[in-house]
Design a protein around this motif. Structure first.
Motif, PDB file in Angstrom:
ATOM      1  N   LEU A  68       0.804  -1.217   0.000  1.00 20.13           N
ATOM      2  CA  LEU A  68       0.000   0.000   0.000  1.00 20.13           C
ATOM      3  C   LEU A  68       0.840   1.271   0.000  1.00 20.13           C
ATOM      4  CD1 LEU A  68      -2.813  -0.833   2.590  1.00 20.13           C
ATOM      5  CD2 LEU A  68      -2.750  -1.299   0.129  1.00 20.13           C
ATOM      6  N   ASN A  69       0.337   2.266  -0.719  1.00 24.22           N
ATOM      7  CA  ASN A  69       0.895   3.605  -0.556  1.00 24.22           C
ATOM      8  C   ASN A  69       0.126   4.304   0.556  1.00 24.22           C
ATOM      9  OD1 ASN A  69      -1.508   4.756  -1.640  1.00 24.22           O
ATOM     10  ND2 ASN A  69      -0.706   4.517  -3.722  1.00 24.22           N
ATOM     11  N   GLU A  70       0.507   5.525   0.888  1.00 20.50           N
ATOM     12  CA  GLU A  70      -0.080   6.189   2.050  1.00 20.50           C
ATOM     13  C   GLU A  70      -1.567   6.483   1.846  1.00 20.50           C
ATOM     14  OE1 GLU A  70      -0.236   7.112   5.850  1.00 20.50           O
ATOM     15  OE2 GLU A  70       1.508   6.280   4.796  1.00 20.50           O
ATOM     16  N   ALA A  71      -1.951   6.863   0.639  1.00 17.14           N
ATOM     17  CA  ALA A  71      -3.357   7.164   0.374  1.00 17.14           C
ATOM     18  C   ALA A  71      -4.221   5.911   0.521  1.00 17.14           C
ATOM     19  CB  ALA A  71      -3.511   7.755  -1.023  1.00 17.14           C
ATOM     20  N   GLN A  72      -3.744   4.793  -0.003  1.00 18.74           N
ATOM     21  CA  GLN A  72      -4.467   3.530   0.144  1.00 18.74           C
ATOM     22  C   GLN A  72      -4.562   3.140   1.612  1.00 18.74           C
ATOM     23  OE1 GLN A  72      -1.720   1.400  -2.400  1.00 18.74           O
ATOM     24  NE2 GLN A  72      -3.336   1.000  -3.907  1.00 18.74           N
ATOM     25  N   ALA A  73      -3.458   3.283   2.319  1.00 14.01           N
ATOM     26  CA  ALA A  73      -3.414   2.902   3.726  1.00 14.01           C
ATOM     27  C   ALA A  73      -4.393   3.715   4.559  1.00 14.01           C
ATOM     28  CB  ALA A  73      -1.997   3.060   4.267  1.00 14.01           C
ATOM     29  N   GLU A  74      -4.509   4.981   4.260  1.00 10.67           N
ATOM     30  CA  GLU A  74      -5.428   5.838   5.010  1.00 10.67           C
ATOM     31  C   GLU A  74      -6.874   5.394   4.802  1.00 10.67           C
ATOM     32  OE1 GLU A  74      -4.622   9.827   3.854  1.00 10.67           O
ATOM     33  OE2 GLU A  74      -2.709   9.938   4.953  1.00 10.67           O
ATOM     34  N   LYS A  75      -7.214   4.982   3.589  1.00  8.76           N
ATOM     35  CA  LYS A  75      -8.563   4.490   3.316  1.00  8.76           C
ATOM     36  C   LYS A  75      -8.845   3.214   4.106  1.00  8.76           C
ATOM     37  CE  LYS A  75     -10.157   4.457  -0.861  1.00  8.76           C
ATOM     38  NZ  LYS A  75     -10.237   4.222  -2.336  1.00  8.76           N
ATOM     39  N   VAL A  76      -7.855   2.331   4.168  1.00  5.68           N
ATOM     40  CA  VAL A  76      -8.024   1.085   4.920  1.00  5.68           C
ATOM     41  C   VAL A  76      -8.154   1.378   6.411  1.00  5.68           C
ATOM     42  CG1 VAL A  76      -6.904  -1.071   5.595  1.00  5.68           C
ATOM     43  CG2 VAL A  76      -6.862  -0.338   3.206  1.00  5.68           C
ATOM     44  N   ASP A  77      -7.339   2.278   6.924  1.00 10.43           N
ATOM     45  CA  ASP A  77      -7.410   2.632   8.342  1.00 10.43           C
ATOM     46  C   ASP A  77      -8.794   3.170   8.702  1.00 10.43           C
ATOM     47  OD1 ASP A  77      -4.783   1.896   8.676  1.00 10.43           O
ATOM     48  OD2 ASP A  77      -3.991   3.938   8.605  1.00 10.43           O
ATOM     49  N   SER A  78      -9.314   4.047   7.868  1.00 15.79           N
ATOM     50  CA  SER A  78     -10.630   4.630   8.112  1.00 15.79           C
ATOM     51  C   SER A  78     -11.709   3.559   8.097  1.00 15.79           C
ATOM     52  CB  SER A  78     -10.919   5.693   7.056  1.00 15.79           C
ATOM     53  OG  SER A  78     -12.216   6.230   7.225  1.00 15.79           O
ATOM     54  N   TYR A  79     -11.619   2.655   7.132  1.00 16.61           N
ATOM     55  CA  TYR A  79     -12.575   1.555   7.025  1.00 16.61           C
ATOM     56  C   TYR A  79     -12.537   0.669   8.267  1.00 16.61           C
ATOM     57  CZ  TYR A  79     -14.003  -3.190   5.673  1.00 16.61           C
ATOM     58  OH  TYR A  79     -14.560  -4.437   5.661  1.00 16.61           O
ATOM     59  N   ALA A  80     -11.339   0.290   8.706  1.00 14.10           N
ATOM     60  CA  ALA A  80     -11.200  -0.624   9.833  1.00 14.10           C
ATOM     61  C   ALA A  80     -11.743  -0.020  11.124  1.00 14.10           C
ATOM     62  CB  ALA A  80      -9.732  -1.012  10.006  1.00 14.10           C
ATOM     63  N   VAL A  81     -11.441   1.240  11.371  1.00 14.80           N
ATOM     64  CA  VAL A  81     -11.925   1.898  12.589  1.00 14.80           C
ATOM     65  C   VAL A  81     -13.443   2.035  12.560  1.00 14.80           C
ATOM     66  CG1 VAL A  81     -11.900   4.064  13.886  1.00 14.80           C
ATOM     67  CG2 VAL A  81      -9.757   3.100  13.011  1.00 14.80           C
ATOM     68  N   ARG A  82     -13.982   2.379  11.394  1.00 17.30           N
ATOM     69  CA  ARG A  82     -15.434   2.480  11.263  1.00 17.30           C
ATOM     70  C   ARG A  82     -16.096   1.126  11.507  1.00 17.30           C
ATOM     71  NH1 ARG A  82     -18.748   3.247   5.717  1.00 17.30           N
ATOM     72  NH2 ARG A  82     -20.836   3.551   6.599  1.00 17.30           N
ATOM     73  N   LEU A  83     -15.534   0.063  10.923  1.00 15.47           N
ATOM     74  CA  LEU A  83     -16.090  -1.270  11.113  1.00 15.47           C
ATOM     75  C   LEU A  83     -16.011  -1.690  12.578  1.00 15.47           C
ATOM     76  CD1 LEU A  83     -17.244  -3.897   9.963  1.00 15.47           C
ATOM     77  CD2 LEU A  83     -14.895  -4.614   9.459  1.00 15.47           C
ATOM     78  N   ARG A  84     -14.876  -1.420  13.221  1.00 16.64           N
ATOM     79  CA  ARG A  84     -14.710  -1.746  14.637  1.00 16.64           C
ATOM     80  C   ARG A  84     -15.809  -1.115  15.485  1.00 16.64           C
ATOM     81  NH1 ARG A  84      -9.972   1.353  17.422  1.00 16.64           N
ATOM     82  NH2 ARG A  84     -11.555   2.973  17.070  1.00 16.64           N
ATOM     83  N   ASP A  85     -16.124   0.135  15.198  1.00 17.51           N
ATOM     84  CA  ASP A  85     -17.134   0.835  15.982  1.00 17.51           C
ATOM     85  C   ASP A  85     -18.545   0.332  15.675  1.00 17.51           C
ATOM     86  OD1 ASP A  85     -15.072   2.289  17.076  1.00 17.51           O
ATOM     87  OD2 ASP A  85     -15.350   4.018  15.755  1.00 17.51           O
ATOM     88  N   LEU A  86     -18.824   0.054  14.409  1.00 20.19           N
ATOM     89  CA  LEU A  86     -20.153  -0.405  14.026  1.00 20.19           C
ATOM     90  C   LEU A  86     -20.445  -1.825  14.512  1.00 20.19           C
ATOM     91  CD1 LEU A  86     -20.417   0.957  10.369  1.00 20.19           C
ATOM     92  CD2 LEU A  86     -21.672   1.764  12.377  1.00 20.19           C
ATOM     93  N   VAL A  87     -19.429  -2.667  14.536  1.00 24.06           N
ATOM     94  CA  VAL A  87     -19.651  -4.066  14.862  1.00 24.06           C
ATOM     95  C   VAL A  87     -19.968  -4.267  16.350  1.00 24.06           C
ATOM     96  CG1 VAL A  87     -17.332  -4.883  15.503  1.00 24.06           C
ATOM     97  CG2 VAL A  87     -18.839  -6.360  14.133  1.00 24.06           C
ATOM     98  N   LYS A  88     -19.756  -3.244  17.151  1.00 28.65           N
ATOM     99  CA  LYS A  88     -20.099  -3.327  18.573  1.00 28.65           C
ATOM    100  C   LYS A  88     -21.601  -3.542  18.760  1.00 28.65           C
ATOM    101  CE  LYS A  88     -16.286  -0.304  20.009  1.00 28.65           C
ATOM    102  NZ  LYS A  88     -15.925   1.023  20.566  1.00 28.65           N
ATOM    103  N   ASN A  89     -22.379  -3.119  17.786  1.00 29.09           N
ATOM    104  CA  ASN A  89     -23.836  -3.260  17.865  1.00 29.09           C
ATOM    105  C   ASN A  89     -24.358  -4.452  17.063  1.00 29.09           C
ATOM    106  OD1 ASN A  89     -24.093  -0.802  19.385  1.00 29.09           O
ATOM    107  ND2 ASN A  89     -23.774   0.340  17.480  1.00 29.09           N
ATOM    108  N   VAL A  90     -23.455  -5.308  16.613  1.00 25.02           N
ATOM    109  CA  VAL A  90     -23.825  -6.472  15.809  1.00 25.02           C
ATOM    110  C   VAL A  90     -23.769  -7.716  16.681  1.00 25.02           C
ATOM    111  CG1 VAL A  90     -23.121  -7.916  13.871  1.00 25.02           C
ATOM    112  CG2 VAL A  90     -23.048  -5.426  13.665  1.00 25.02           C
ATOM    113  N   SER A  91     -24.817  -8.528  16.595  1.00 21.65           N
ATOM    114  CA  SER A  91     -24.908  -9.687  17.494  1.00 21.65           C
ATOM    115  C   SER A  91     -24.686 -11.028  16.819  1.00 21.65           C
ATOM    116  CB  SER A  91     -26.293  -9.706  18.163  1.00 21.65           C
ATOM    117  OG  SER A  91     -27.315  -9.766  17.186  1.00 21.65           O
TER     118      SER A  91
END
Length: 240
Positions: A68-91
């Motif tokens: 990954l280049n830095e731009a790609q990495a930033e997109k992945v980081d944003s995705y992962a953090v968003r998923l981490r937060d959303l999955v807290k409400n998934v059962s």
């Protein structure tokens, strides 16, 4: 047991060979199927399957992270953090899988809608070969009218698909066998094998997961927990 950088490189080399093998298998199978009159609908820019949850092994995620280049990495980081937060409400797993449709496409797609890491894309992506038009790869079957669902099922080539999906069964099975072989290799040399969401693994590798794995299972489990990703929907194989 001390895990070295050379062991990480061995994991990467094994994955590279596995991906090459599956690539040849897919091409051969698709050629034979088309020659017999069957239709395969995968192609460049055909991205509806890229809204599915992609799970893979640690080594394949490491190969992606290193590319990954830095731009790609930033997109992945944003995705992962968003998923981490959303999955807290998934059962449960079905809800988790639907969540990915709601989140949109894989963060590794480029502006043209093609895979920006195509040469090192995971086995699970390589093995997903569609016998139906791409619209079905993005369909939410829970919302289909009964007659639409019945028409879809009736049109499937049951000799080759993983029914009731429209994806080729034997290629998915081959991909899973290769993933398990990679996991066994990691268990042998590391004492455990991580498997999970591609974006999450890549994000954690960027933050130091590979180094934690080299320190051992305790350090690995602590690193994942401190980052807030100790959720079995996101990662499995995390040491106790």
């Amino acid at each position: 047991m001390m895990v070295t950088g050379e062991m990480l490189n061995q994991l990467l080399e094994q994955v590279k060979q596995q991906q090459m093998f599956l690539e040849m298998l897919v091409r051969s199978w698709v050629d034979d199927y088309r020659a017999s009159g069957g239709s395969i609908h995968c192609g460049k820019g055909c991205r509806n399957c890229c809204s599915l949850a992609v799970h893979t092994g640690f080594a394949e995620a490491l190969a992606v992270a290193r590319r990954l280049n830095e731009a790609q990495a930033e997109k992945v980081d944003s995705y992962a953090v968003r998923l981490r937060d959303l999955v807290k409400n998934v059962s449960d797993l079905p809800q988790y899988l639907r969540l990915h449709r709601q989140m949109g496409f894989c963060p590794l797609l480029d502006d043209e809608g093609t895979c920006s890491v195509y040469p090192v894309r995971p086995l699970t992506c390589r093995a997903l070969i569609s016998t139906r038009e791409s619209v079905w790869c993005g369909a939410d079957f829970s919302t289909l009218a009964p007659e639409e669902r019945e028409a879809f099922l009736a049109g499937l080539d049951r000799k080759v698909v993983a029914f009731p999906s429209h994806y080729v069964a034997t290629l998915q099975e081959s991909g899973k066998e290769l993933e398990e072989a990679a996991a066994q290799h990691m268990r042998l040399h590391f004492g455990f094998a991580l498997y999970g969401n591609l974006g999450v693994l890549v994000h954690l590798i960027r933050k130091g997961l590979a180094e934690a794995c080299q320190e051992g299972p305790v350090a690995t489990a602590r690193f994942i927990a401190q980052a807030g990703f100790d959720n079995p929907l996101l990662l499995t194989g995390v040491p106790d």
